[in-house]
Design a protein around this motif. Structure first.
Motif, PDB file in Angstrom:
ATOM      1  N   ALA A   1       0.818  -1.217   0.000  1.00 55.28           N
ATOM      2  CA  ALA A   1       0.000   0.000   0.000  1.00 55.28           C
ATOM      3  C   ALA A   1       0.849   1.262   0.000  1.00 55.28           C
ATOM      4  CB  ALA A   1      -0.945  -0.015   1.201  1.00 55.28           C
ATOM      5  N   GLY A   2       1.869   1.307   0.854  1.00 51.29           N
ATOM      6  CA  GLY A   2       2.706   2.502   0.929  1.00 51.29           C
ATOM      7  C   GLY A   2       3.425   2.779  -0.372  1.00 51.29           C
ATOM      8  N   GLN A   3       3.974   1.737  -0.964  1.00 49.05           N
ATOM      9  CA  GLN A   3       4.679   1.879  -2.239  1.00 49.05           C
ATOM     10  C   GLN A   3       3.738   2.354  -3.333  1.00 49.05           C
ATOM     11  OE1 GLN A   3       6.971  -1.602  -3.441  1.00 49.05           O
ATOM     12  NE2 GLN A   3       6.519  -1.229  -5.588  1.00 49.05           N
ATOM     13  N   ALA A   4       2.552   1.759  -3.375  1.00 50.13           N
ATOM     14  CA  ALA A   4       1.593   2.112  -4.417  1.00 50.13           C
ATOM     15  C   ALA A   4       1.134   3.565  -4.287  1.00 50.13           C
ATOM     16  CB  ALA A   4       0.391   1.171  -4.357  1.00 50.13           C
ATOM     17  N   VAL A   5       0.879   4.012  -3.061  1.00 53.18           N
ATOM     18  CA  VAL A   5       0.453   5.393  -2.837  1.00 53.18           C
ATOM     19  C   VAL A   5       1.563   6.364  -3.237  1.00 53.18           C
ATOM     20  CG1 VAL A   5      -0.160   7.102  -1.079  1.00 53.18           C
ATOM     21  CG2 VAL A   5      -1.240   4.852  -1.060  1.00 53.18           C
ATOM     22  N   ASN A   6       2.775   6.080  -2.815  1.00 50.66           N
ATOM     23  CA  ASN A   6       3.899   6.970  -3.139  1.00 50.66           C
ATOM     24  C   ASN A   6       4.103   7.088  -4.645  1.00 50.66           C
ATOM     25  OD1 ASN A   6       4.432   7.504  -0.454  1.00 50.66           O
ATOM     26  ND2 ASN A   6       5.972   5.895  -0.269  1.00 50.66           N
ATOM     27  N   LYS A   7       4.008   5.965  -5.356  1.00 49.86           N
ATOM     28  CA  LYS A   7       4.186   6.006  -6.805  1.00 49.86           C
ATOM     29  C   LYS A   7       3.050   6.780  -7.471  1.00 49.86           C
ATOM     30  CE  LYS A   7       5.315   3.195 -10.834  1.00 49.86           C
ATOM     31  NZ  LYS A   7       5.618   1.818 -11.314  1.00 49.86           N
ATOM     32  N   ALA A   8       1.827   6.602  -6.960  1.00 48.96           N
ATOM     33  CA  ALA A   8       0.689   7.328  -7.520  1.00 48.96           C
ATOM     34  C   ALA A   8       0.857   8.831  -7.336  1.00 48.96           C
ATOM     35  CB  ALA A   8      -0.606   6.849  -6.873  1.00 48.96           C
ATOM     36  N   ILE A   9       1.415   9.241  -6.202  1.00 46.86           N
ATOM     37  CA  ILE A   9       1.650  10.671  -5.962  1.00 46.86           C
ATOM     38  C   ILE A   9       2.696  11.206  -6.925  1.00 46.86           C
ATOM     39  CG2 ILE A   9       2.602  12.318  -4.302  1.00 46.86           C
ATOM     40  CD1 ILE A   9       1.255  10.626  -2.094  1.00 46.86           C
ATOM     41  N   LEU A  10       3.742  10.451  -7.132  1.00 43.24           N
ATOM     42  CA  LEU A  10       4.827  10.885  -8.016  1.00 43.24           C
ATOM     43  C   LEU A  10       4.369  10.992  -9.460  1.00 43.24           C
ATOM     44  CD1 LEU A  10       7.809   8.804  -6.560  1.00 43.24           C
ATOM     45  CD2 LEU A  10       7.482  11.288  -6.404  1.00 43.24           C
ATOM     46  N   THR A  11       3.364  10.193  -9.842  1.00 47.47           N
ATOM     47  CA  THR A  11       2.899  10.173 -11.235  1.00 47.47           C
ATOM     48  C   THR A  11       1.535  10.846 -11.405  1.00 47.47           C
ATOM     49  OG1 THR A  11       1.883   7.980 -10.910  1.00 47.47           O
ATOM     50  CG2 THR A  11       4.162   8.037 -11.711  1.00 47.47           C
ATOM     51  N   LYS A  12       1.127  11.674 -10.429  1.00 48.91           N
ATOM     52  CA  LYS A  12      -0.242  12.199 -10.447  1.00 48.91           C
ATOM     53  C   LYS A  12      -0.522  13.095 -11.651  1.00 48.91           C
ATOM     54  CE  LYS A  12       0.681  16.235  -7.535  1.00 48.91           C
ATOM     55  NZ  LYS A  12       0.343  16.956  -6.294  1.00 48.91           N
ATOM     56  N   ASP A  13       0.500  13.777 -12.203  1.00 46.58           N
ATOM     57  CA  ASP A  13       0.275  14.643 -13.354  1.00 46.58           C
ATOM     58  C   ASP A  13       0.046  13.850 -14.638  1.00 46.58           C
ATOM     59  OD1 ASP A  13       0.547  16.910 -11.782  1.00 46.58           O
ATOM     60  OD2 ASP A  13       2.709  17.065 -12.136  1.00 46.58           O
ATOM     61  N   ASN A  14       0.537  12.633 -14.656  1.00 42.45           N
ATOM     62  CA  ASN A  14       0.323  11.721 -15.786  1.00 42.45           C
ATOM     63  C   ASN A  14       0.079  10.332 -15.215  1.00 42.45           C
ATOM     64  OD1 ASN A  14       0.168  10.720 -18.402  1.00 42.45           O
ATOM     65  ND2 ASN A  14       2.384  10.368 -18.543  1.00 42.45           N
ATOM     66  N   PRO A  15      -1.090  10.141 -14.614  1.00 44.82           N
ATOM     67  CA  PRO A  15      -1.332   8.925 -13.838  1.00 44.82           C
ATOM     68  C   PRO A  15      -1.336   7.656 -14.684  1.00 44.82           C
ATOM     69  CG  PRO A  15      -3.381  10.139 -14.133  1.00 44.82           C
ATOM     70  CD  PRO A  15      -2.281  11.023 -14.637  1.00 44.82           C
ATOM     71  N   GLN A  16      -1.024   6.560 -14.005  1.00 46.51           N
ATOM     72  CA  GLN A  16      -1.011   5.261 -14.669  1.00 46.51           C
ATOM     73  C   GLN A  16      -2.405   4.784 -15.026  1.00 46.51           C
ATOM     74  OE1 GLN A  16       1.340   3.382 -11.334  1.00 46.51           O
ATOM     75  NE2 GLN A  16       2.328   2.384 -13.058  1.00 46.51           N
ATOM     76  N   GLY A  17      -3.397   5.284 -14.308  1.00 42.33           N
ATOM     77  CA  GLY A  17      -4.752   4.794 -14.525  1.00 42.33           C
ATOM     78  C   GLY A  17      -5.795   5.822 -14.176  1.00 42.33           C
ATOM     79  N   ASP A  18      -7.001   5.338 -13.923  1.00 43.60           N
ATOM     80  CA  ASP A  18      -8.155   6.196 -13.696  1.00 43.60           C
ATOM     81  C   ASP A  18      -8.644   6.183 -12.244  1.00 43.60           C
ATOM     82  OD1 ASP A  18      -8.403   6.707 -16.596  1.00 43.60           O
ATOM     83  OD2 ASP A  18      -8.948   4.579 -16.666  1.00 43.60           O
ATOM     84  N   VAL A  19      -8.567   5.024 -11.617  1.00 49.09           N
ATOM     85  CA  VAL A  19      -9.021   4.849 -10.238  1.00 49.09           C
ATOM     86  C   VAL A  19      -7.889   4.235  -9.435  1.00 49.09           C
ATOM     87  CG1 VAL A  19     -10.617   3.579  -8.731  1.00 49.09           C
ATOM     88  CG2 VAL A  19     -11.452   4.596 -10.851  1.00 49.09           C
ATOM     89  N   PHE A  20      -7.735   4.717  -8.192  1.00 44.91           N
ATOM     90  CA  PHE A  20      -6.778   4.099  -7.273  1.00 44.91           C
ATOM     91  C   PHE A  20      -7.554   3.451  -6.139  1.00 44.91           C
ATOM     92  CE2 PHE A  20      -3.936   3.678  -3.726  1.00 44.91           C
ATOM     93  CZ  PHE A  20      -2.704   3.370  -4.296  1.00 44.91           C
ATOM     94  N   PHE A  21      -7.241   2.197  -5.843  1.00 41.59           N
ATOM     95  CA  PHE A  21      -7.840   1.487  -4.722  1.00 41.59           C
ATOM     96  C   PHE A  21      -6.749   1.063  -3.749  1.00 41.59           C
ATOM     97  CE2 PHE A  21      -8.401  -2.709  -2.785  1.00 41.59           C
ATOM     98  CZ  PHE A  21      -9.476  -2.458  -1.952  1.00 41.59           C
ATOM     99  N   GLY A  22      -6.996   1.254  -2.452  1.00 41.17           N
ATOM    100  CA  GLY A  22      -6.096   0.676  -1.468  1.00 41.17           C
ATOM    101  C   GLY A  22      -5.388   1.652  -0.565  1.00 41.17           C
TER     102      GLY A  22
END
Length: 363
Positions: A75-96
């Motif tokens: 969870a921590g890793q996934a959240v941190n990566k999502a924050i780093l890529t928020k301007d060009n996100p990997q997807g549409d929805v984040f769960f977890g």
């Protein structure tokens, strides 16, 4: 709550089967991304996302969207990566993202506002961010000390029932927990002690736990399947610790995945040692397929999905009217009075507490 898929894989076999991080099509076809008008909706999650194929297929059929899943570690890793890529996100929805990490996600603008259909059915105690609706509560679970029933019977000792019990001489050298800096249940147990004993009391509590022989390992899998004598894996490993920090849903899993199934769970839960975790999902800022993302968030609150979660992710639903399997009710009921903490307080103190805990317990 990033060990549930792993738990399901190992408990019946006593084997270590790590789920691979990466992308999958979540039961429905391929898709090249989430461009505007795309019929693919991309879910980004920690690596414990799981759903029955039939349930996901039903969503895909009714909505017209194919679901692509990107699993991104714990969870921590996934959240941190999502924050780093928020301007060009990997997807549409984040769960977890859970209540231990929620403020980090919100403060960094990870999500955009959307009130999912069915949000009015979410139980009041799980609702947060009601003015902006940036996240939607999806599931809950309790981090609790589990005990090996057979061990305590053989030693004619009553299992502990509270945080206070764990520091008593009778339970010396019996407890194994996870590193609060590397493990979700380890952090939850630390937060539970901070909620119980306050800002000024939790460190003294951990000094007593350390003096009473608590063992700390890196993660849940090692603690539960290698060190805990009550688990299927622990029995094979000849583990010698009859107390472990795990989940309230661990005892029913020991029943569900055992072959042959026992008449009762071989493990129990010390109800006075629980900390309540809540997991959320949200529509990512700059999501390319916002329409599909909103449809998927709506799906996560349907009774069909909510009732599918317990046996896939070993969590409890958060919407009124969703039923849980009989094994959960019998062997792993939710704690009646778990420790809780406001996500903002967690955000203000988490890093300092973990540093203090590390210095106090590991050095």
């Amino acid at each position: 709550m990033n060990n549930k898929k792993l738990f399901a894989a190992v408990v019946g076999l006593g084997l270590v089967t790590l789920s691979a991080c990466g992308s999958s099509d979540g039961g429905g076809g391929s898709g090249s991304g989430s461009s505007s008008g795309s019929k693919t909706v991309t879910l980004v999650s920690h690596d414990s996302w799981a759903v029955s194929k039939s349930v996901l297929a039903d969503f895909e059929k009714k909505s017209g969207y194919k679901v692509k899943v990107l699993e991104d570690g714990d969870a921590g890793q996934a959240v941190n990566k999502a924050i780093l890529t928020k301007d060009n996100p990997q997807g549409d929805v984040f769960f977890g993202v859970d209540n231990t990490l929620l403020s980090r996600a919100l403060d960094n603008g990870l999500f955009q506002s959307y009130e999912a259909k069915g949000a009015d059915r979410i139980k009041a105690e799980y609702r947060v961010d009601q003015d902006k609706h940036r996240v939607t509560p999806i599931d809950s679970g309790d981090i609790c000390v589990n005990y090996d029933k057979a061990w305590f019977t053989a030693h004619k000792l009553q299992p502990p029932t509270s945080y206070d019990d764990l520091v008593k001489p009778a339970y010396k050298n019996l407890l194994v927990t996870e590193n609060a800096s590397t493990s979700s249940p380890g952090l939850g147990f630390l937060l539970g002690s901070a909620a119980k004993y306050g800002d000024d009391g939790w460190q003294d509590y951990w000094k007593k736990l350390k003096a009473n022989g608590v063992k700390v390992v890196d993660g849940w899998e090692q603690a539960y399947n290698e060190e805990f004598s009550g688990s299927a894996g622990g029995k094979k490993a000849k583990a010698d610790r009859p107390l472990v920090v795990s989940y309230a849903s661990s005892p029913p899993a020991e029943v569900i995945y055992a072959d042959p199934k026992p008449k009762t769970a071989p493990t129990g839960v010390a109800q006075g040692t629980c900390f309540r975790q809540i997991e959320y999902a949200g529509l990512l800022s700059n999501a390319k397929n916002t329409k599909g993302g909103k449809a998927f968030l709506d799906f996560l609150l349907t009774k069909e999905f909510q009732q599918d979660m317990p046996l896939n992710m070993f969590v409890y639903p958060v919407v009124d009217g969703a039923q849980v399997p009989a094994e959960f009710t019998e062997y792993g009921p939710q704690a009646k009075d778990p420790e809780t903490m406001d996500p903002a307080k967690i955000a203000d103190n988490r890093d300092d507490w973990v540093k203090s805990w590390t210095s106090l317990v590991l050095r």
